[in-house]
Design a protein around this motif. Sequence first.
Motif, PDB file in Angstrom:
ATOM      1  N   TYR A  46       0.834  -1.203   0.000  1.00 24.86           N
ATOM      2  CA  TYR A  46       0.000   0.000   0.000  1.00 24.86           C
ATOM      3  C   TYR A  46       0.869   1.254   0.000  1.00 24.86           C
ATOM      4  O   TYR A  46       0.615   2.203  -0.756  1.00 24.86           O
ATOM      5  CB  TYR A  46      -0.911  -0.008   1.230  1.00 24.86           C
ATOM      6  CG  TYR A  46      -1.748   1.249   1.379  1.00 24.86           C
ATOM      7  CD1 TYR A  46      -2.928   1.408   0.668  1.00 24.86           C
ATOM      8  CD2 TYR A  46      -1.345   2.281   2.227  1.00 24.86           C
ATOM      9  CE1 TYR A  46      -3.704   2.556   0.794  1.00 24.86           C
ATOM     10  CE2 TYR A  46      -2.107   3.427   2.366  1.00 24.86           C
ATOM     11  CZ  TYR A  46      -3.283   3.567   1.649  1.00 24.86           C
ATOM     12  OH  TYR A  46      -4.028   4.714   1.774  1.00 24.86           O
ATOM     13  N   PHE A  47       1.911   1.265   0.830  1.00 24.14           N
ATOM     14  CA  PHE A  47       2.771   2.441   0.918  1.00 24.14           C
ATOM     15  C   PHE A  47       3.518   2.697  -0.397  1.00 24.14           C
ATOM     16  O   PHE A  47       3.651   3.852  -0.817  1.00 24.14           O
ATOM     17  CB  PHE A  47       3.765   2.282   2.078  1.00 24.14           C
ATOM     18  CG  PHE A  47       3.266   2.854   3.370  1.00 24.14           C
ATOM     19  CD1 PHE A  47       3.860   3.961   3.930  1.00 24.14           C
ATOM     20  CD2 PHE A  47       2.187   2.283   4.034  1.00 24.14           C
ATOM     21  CE1 PHE A  47       3.394   4.501   5.132  1.00 24.14           C
ATOM     22  CE2 PHE A  47       1.717   2.804   5.229  1.00 24.14           C
ATOM     23  CZ  PHE A  47       2.320   3.929   5.776  1.00 24.14           C
ATOM     24  N   THR A  48       4.019   1.645  -1.033  1.00 21.08           N
ATOM     25  CA  THR A  48       4.724   1.855  -2.300  1.00 21.08           C
ATOM     26  C   THR A  48       3.766   2.292  -3.400  1.00 21.08           C
ATOM     27  O   THR A  48       4.133   3.074  -4.281  1.00 21.08           O
ATOM     28  CB  THR A  48       5.472   0.582  -2.725  1.00 21.08           C
ATOM     29  OG1 THR A  48       4.557  -0.536  -2.747  1.00 21.08           O
ATOM     30  CG2 THR A  48       6.616   0.267  -1.774  1.00 21.08           C
ATOM     31  N   PHE A  49       2.522   1.818  -3.347  1.00 20.38           N
ATOM     32  CA  PHE A  49       1.512   2.243  -4.322  1.00 20.38           C
ATOM     33  C   PHE A  49       1.136   3.704  -4.116  1.00 20.38           C
ATOM     34  O   PHE A  49       1.026   4.472  -5.082  1.00 20.38           O
ATOM     35  CB  PHE A  49       0.278   1.351  -4.203  1.00 20.38           C
ATOM     36  CG  PHE A  49      -0.888   1.818  -5.034  1.00 20.38           C
ATOM     37  CD1 PHE A  49      -0.902   1.635  -6.412  1.00 20.38           C
ATOM     38  CD2 PHE A  49      -1.979   2.450  -4.433  1.00 20.38           C
ATOM     39  CE1 PHE A  49      -1.975   2.078  -7.181  1.00 20.38           C
ATOM     40  CE2 PHE A  49      -3.052   2.893  -5.195  1.00 20.38           C
ATOM     41  CZ  PHE A  49      -3.046   2.704  -6.571  1.00 20.38           C
ATOM     42  N   LYS A  50       0.949   4.108  -2.856  1.00 19.87           N
ATOM     43  CA  LYS A  50       0.492   5.466  -2.554  1.00 19.87           C
ATOM     44  C   LYS A  50       1.620   6.493  -2.621  1.00 19.87           C
ATOM     45  O   LYS A  50       1.411   7.640  -3.050  1.00 19.87           O
ATOM     46  CB  LYS A  50      -0.136   5.526  -1.159  1.00 19.87           C
ATOM     47  CG  LYS A  50      -1.453   4.813  -1.020  1.00 19.87           C
ATOM     48  CD  LYS A  50      -2.576   5.537  -1.744  1.00 19.87           C
ATOM     49  CE  LYS A  50      -2.933   6.839  -1.090  1.00 19.87           C
ATOM     50  NZ  LYS A  50      -4.143   7.463  -1.700  1.00 19.87           N
ATOM     51  N   PHE A  51       2.817   6.104  -2.175  1.00 18.08           N
ATOM     52  CA  PHE A  51       3.875   7.088  -1.980  1.00 18.08           C
ATOM     53  C   PHE A  51       5.112   6.856  -2.841  1.00 18.08           C
ATOM     54  O   PHE A  51       6.066   7.639  -2.768  1.00 18.08           O
ATOM     55  CB  PHE A  51       4.286   7.121  -0.502  1.00 18.08           C
ATOM     56  CG  PHE A  51       3.127   7.343   0.432  1.00 18.08           C
ATOM     57  CD1 PHE A  51       2.465   8.564   0.476  1.00 18.08           C
ATOM     58  CD2 PHE A  51       2.675   6.327   1.262  1.00 18.08           C
ATOM     59  CE1 PHE A  51       1.394   8.777   1.332  1.00 18.08           C
ATOM     60  CE2 PHE A  51       1.609   6.524   2.127  1.00 18.08           C
ATOM     61  CZ  PHE A  51       0.966   7.754   2.162  1.00 18.08           C
ATOM     62  N   GLY A  52       5.119   5.785  -3.638  1.00 22.94           N
ATOM     63  CA  GLY A  52       6.273   5.518  -4.486  1.00 22.94           C
ATOM     64  C   GLY A  52       7.239   4.538  -3.837  1.00 22.94           C
ATOM     65  O   GLY A  52       7.016   4.053  -2.723  1.00 22.94           O
TER      66      GLY A  52
END
Length: 448
Positions: free
Chosen positions: A261-267
Amino acid sequence: WLNYAMRSLEWFPEDQLFFYCPQITQAIRDDALGFIEATILHIARSSSLLAHQIIWNCRANQYIDDLGTVPDPIKDKLGNVMVKIVEGLPDRQFYEREFAFFEKVTGISGTLKAYGVRREKWEKKKKIDQELAKIKADAGVYLPSNPESTVIGIDYDSGRPLQSHAKAPFMATFRVRIDGFAGETWQSAIFKVGDDCRQDVLALQFIAASKMIWEDARVPVYLFPYRVVATAPGCGVIEVIPESTSRDQMGREKINSLFGYFTFKFGGEQTVRYAKAREAFVKSMAGYSVVCYLLACRDRHNGNVMIAESTGHIIHIDFGFILDLAPGGIRFETAPFKFTAEMLQVIGGKQSTWFGVFQEACVDAYLAIRQYNVQLTLLLEQMARSGLPCYANGLAERAIRNFQQRLRLDLDDWQAREWMETLVYQSCENVSTILYDSYQHNRNGIPY
């Protein structure tokens, strides 16, 4: 001394009186000489908004149970105080408009329950929207959880039934104007009937007090003490955390990990946006870890863990099980706080710099809050005779004693530092957390 103490409250700022409304209401139990009632009536006359909050607190504490069938010993005293407050209100029409509006909104929950809690979601939403369409926002009305916001409209298509096996909580959205700010915005709230919200109020008071302590001590942690107001026996309104999603909802949308989720939302991990989100995550993880340990929060399944979509902060919600109280008597959720493998992955692993930052933030927060042990204990003790589930059946004395033991005042600061460092390692990937998440998945379908 009691008269002096109560009279001093009359000079307190209004926001502090708002904060301590539940404790001020409970103080009626010891009002043999009438000093407490006199002070309550005085501060109620100073502000219509404060008077409304006191009335809602009096209503919520007249009965011990959710259904309003077991009267509290102070029921009659609270009833008399409410009558006198209403008689002395500076703006009686404002009170009547506000309480009529709010009762219409909360009444939807009872209508929904009669309609059938086991109906399909779309059927329940349609019913909620139909009932919302019958309500008009009269001039000056507001949501009890947000008295600084005036409701100027209702989103009649915003009704959303919430998951419950026997009750009928729902969410609705309102158009509001916030005092001191230009323009208008949308504000959502959850309405519950048949659920004792007073325990959530107490937990969030503790969280708000912790936030003030840490801000004053400049400890780099984050908390979001959203607001809950208990308005009647088993009734309340809960402020919705804006722009956030639960870990449960992520799982239902086939997002398999927090890291994903974090890599999807924030790169990717090397991006500036991800670094800022990870820092926010670590600061909020530290704050909530210490709070959850001190309050012995249980039922920390993924439906009760939120992530702020724009910042990456983690936010815990729903504090129905605190101070050693466990859902259904289930006792295998024994970790000091929730710190799962996927949370560790977002931080960067045990060998990462950010793990050390997290651990140090937990230590600093723990050392700072121990200095306020008397004030925090009094905050909890004042509600000990309220009949809250965590204090029921003679558990109050044990609950307070165990809270003080978790502060470990028998240790000096260096030993307390080592104690908190140990708790971090005990919590990290703790098997009892895994078992509880698995239990909630099998029983209630909550992904993990």
